[in-house]
Scaffold this active site. Structure first.
Site, PDB file in Angstrom:
ATOM      1  N   PHE A   1     -32.346  10.035 -40.954  1.00 26.10           N
ATOM      2  CA  PHE A   1     -32.992   9.260 -39.919  1.00 26.10           C
ATOM      3  C   PHE A   1     -34.434   9.763 -39.783  1.00 26.10           C
ATOM      4  O   PHE A   1     -35.161   8.946 -39.037  1.00 26.10           O
ATOM      5  CB  PHE A   1     -32.301   9.532 -38.413  1.00 26.10           C
ATOM      6  CG  PHE A   1     -30.743   9.640 -38.568  1.00 26.10           C
ATOM      7  CD1 PHE A   1     -30.282   8.462 -38.540  1.00 26.10           C
ATOM      8  CD2 PHE A   1     -29.971  10.659 -38.345  1.00 26.10           C
ATOM      9  CE1 PHE A   1     -28.768   8.280 -38.882  1.00 26.10           C
ATOM     10  CE2 PHE A   1     -28.675  10.686 -38.669  1.00 26.10           C
ATOM     11  CZ  PHE A   1     -28.049   9.585 -38.644  1.00 26.10           C
ATOM     12  N   SER A   2     -34.881  10.758 -40.399  1.00 23.01           N
ATOM     13  CA  SER A   2     -36.197  11.107 -40.226  1.00 23.01           C
ATOM     14  C   SER A   2     -37.280  10.256 -40.896  1.00 23.01           C
ATOM     15  O   SER A   2     -37.043   9.587 -42.027  1.00 23.01           O
ATOM     16  CB  SER A   2     -36.503  12.724 -40.859  1.00 23.01           C
ATOM     17  OG  SER A   2     -37.798  12.738 -40.988  1.00 23.01           O
TER      18      SER A   2
ATOM     19  N   PRO B   1     -27.220  16.526 -39.144  1.00 24.76           N
ATOM     20  CA  PRO B   1     -28.169  16.310 -40.105  1.00 24.76           C
ATOM     21  C   PRO B   1     -29.233  15.038 -39.906  1.00 24.76           C
ATOM     22  O   PRO B   1     -28.639  14.102 -39.656  1.00 24.76           O
ATOM     23  CB  PRO B   1     -27.475  16.051 -41.629  1.00 24.76           C
ATOM     24  CG  PRO B   1     -26.232  16.771 -41.216  1.00 24.76           C
ATOM     25  CD  PRO B   1     -25.886  16.659 -39.972  1.00 24.76           C
ATOM     26  N   CYS B   2     -30.548  15.614 -39.930  1.00 23.71           N
ATOM     27  CA  CYS B   2     -31.670  14.689 -39.312  1.00 23.71           C
ATOM     28  C   CYS B   2     -32.276  13.972 -40.479  1.00 23.71           C
ATOM     29  O   CYS B   2     -32.856  12.721 -40.217  1.00 23.71           O
ATOM     30  CB  CYS B   2     -32.718  15.386 -38.673  1.00 23.71           C
ATOM     31  SG  CYS B   2     -33.554  16.407 -39.610  1.00 23.71           S
ATOM     32  N   GLN B   3     -31.980  14.411 -41.873  1.00 25.62           N
ATOM     33  CA  GLN B   3     -32.765  13.601 -43.017  1.00 25.62           C
ATOM     34  C   GLN B   3     -32.524  12.175 -43.081  1.00 25.62           C
ATOM     35  O   GLN B   3     -33.320  11.355 -43.437  1.00 25.62           O
ATOM     36  CB  GLN B   3     -32.662  14.346 -44.238  1.00 25.62           C
ATOM     37  CG  GLN B   3     -33.042  15.691 -44.072  1.00 25.62           C
ATOM     38  CD  GLN B   3     -32.106  16.997 -43.718  1.00 25.62           C
ATOM     39  OE1 GLN B   3     -31.136  16.662 -42.952  1.00 25.62           O
ATOM     40  NE2 GLN B   3     -32.236  18.034 -43.958  1.00 25.62           N
TER      41      GLN B   3
END
Length: 455
Positions: A78-79, A74-76
């Site tokens: 770090f986005s 999951p990138c959220q």
């Protein structure tokens, strides 16, 4: 020869597309969201398991042996578009579940993907933790992130005209001692990687991605609304009236174009800087701007974000109808019709200026490297755009994996499952020719040779 892979945080199967094109066979997929999981099942004939944490709780029993573990965790967290809470957020700790599986199975290659910001200054400790965890698990990984975008790849290598820089965390199993002794290894790709002397300015969205207008089913549903056309008309009038003015690189904020405008002293420093630049731009071009404002009083009734313009089309004709547009929360962004900004999992579907419509789901899928046979069923198109925005780019994944395996082939061939992996990759084509699986009841896979960007 084929190799096996595990596809974690699978989404709709961007990794599956790339790895199957390289000769891989998925033995397990995992996706917690039921909507992309359904798309995955429909296209790949494999129903993803659910939560990765359940698999990681007993990987010896629940996870089959495999040569490659792949996953875009999951990138959220770090986005830049999120709160950037990193590993303080549960989703940010999902990489720890990956490490638990790696500790048990020790596949020859691990391939993880995330947004570039995971290796940025605000996430420095996160990046160190990920790299250290992989080295403790026995994987040789670079200290410097491998960053790559599909627009750097030529079309005959699986590229696509989308600027989508992502971090690829590539690891080869060499044992813990070597992993910690061989930390100076270079990343396989960088943002400056040149592939076959390709230059991104050679992309052409109309040629490489867009469907013929007459071939688009239900084309009317993608057309701009009257309100959206008004926004473009008003800003086009601005571009016409300032055609002899060099437009600045900073966002144009018309709310600060007036004789009484002042910088908001309570705003953050970056915002004050933009406000000051806009006030100065207004003063330098007051006559043209005042005439524009008087001729377009409806501007002040537009949503605040539509009173802003980001002209990033350089020397393109001063006409929004000749550009690729994004109707963003930060304003109307205009770019050349050469390559597109990154697709995101939000309602910012690119607008094709010459045709006055949004990109179709098929065109968005082509930007991500999915073949034209890929089927989203009858789900809402908003879900399709969201799933594509969350997906990995097929061509970029294929290229990075192929280059990594070929570079590390000497180490990989000594591993139990590594020889088959190297053999499959070495004999794979330079571009991903994504195989189309038949339904499970219809027997074995068939190969379908397709243009990598779906042309």
């Amino acid at each position: 020869m084929t190799f096996t892979f595990v596809d974690l945080f699978a989404g709709i199967g961007g990794f599956h597309a790339a790895l199957s094109a390289a000769g891989g066979h998925a033995v397990l997929a995992s996706e917690v969201d039921s909507a992309p999981a359904a798309t995955y099942t429909r296209n790949w004939g494999l129903a993803p398991a659910g939560d990765v944490t359940l698999l990681a709780a007993d990987p010896q029993r629940l996870v089959p042996e495999h040569a490659v573990l792949a996953g875009g965790f999951p990138c959220q967290p770090f986005s830049k578009s999120g709160h950037q809470r990193g590993m303080s957020e549960l989703r940010g700790r999902m990489v720890n579940e990956v490490l638990r599986i790696l500790e048990v199975h020790k596949p020859p290659v691990v391939m993880l993907e995330n947004v570039r910001n995971i290796a940025g200054p605000r996430q420095g400790e996160v990046w160190k933790a990920v790299v250290s965890g992989l080295r403790d698990a026995g994987y040789r990984v670079p200290s410097v992130p491998a960053v790559f975008s599909p627009h750097l790849l030529p079309p005959d290598r699986g590229g696509a005209p989308q600027v989508r820089e992502r971090v690829y965390i590539m690891g080869t199993f060499v044992g813990r001692e070597r992993a910690w002794n061989e930390t100076s290894i270079e990343p396989i790709v960088t943002p400056r990687t040149r592939v076959d002397d390709w230059t991104p300015d050679r992309w052409d969205l109309q040629r490489d991605v867009l469907e013929p207008e007459h071939a688009i089913a239900n084309r009317d549903r993608y057309l701009l609304s009257r309100e959206e056309r008004d926004w473009i008309r008003v800003w086009n009038d601005f571009l016409h009236r300032t055609r002899d003015v060099k437009l600045p690189g900073f966002p144009l904020w018309s709310s600060f174009w007036g004789d009484e405008a002042v910088v908001d002293a309570t705003a953050p420093d970056w915002k004050q800087a933009f406000e000051a630049k806009n006030i100065a731009f207004y003063k330098a071009n007051r006559r043209a701007i005042v005439a524009w404002l008087k001729s377009n009083p409806e501007l002040r009734s537009f949503p605040a974000s539509r009173q802003k313009l980001e002209w990033q089309a350089q020397d393109a004709p001063r006409d929004l109808r000749s550009c690729l547009l994004h109707l963003r929360p930060s304003g109307i962004r205009a770019k050349k019709l050469s390559y597109a900004p990154a697709l995101v999992a939000m309602a910012q579907t690119p607008v094709v200026g010459p045709w006055g419509r949004r990109m179709t789901p098929r065109e968005a899928a082509r930007l991500q490297g999915f073949p034209d046979w890929f089927d989203f069923g009858d789900q809402r198109e908003a879900l399709t755009y969201k799933q594509l925005g969350n997906a990995v780019n097929v061509g970029a994944v294929y290229f990075v994996l192929r280059e990594h395996v070929l570079r590390d082939r000497a180490d990989l061939e000594d591993l139990p499952l590594g020889h088959a992996l190297v053999d499959a990759i070495a004999n794979s084509p330079v571009a991903p020719l994504v195989p189309k699986p038949l339904h499970a009841t219809e027997g074995q896979l068939v190969q379908q040779v397709l243009d990598p960007v779906g042309g």
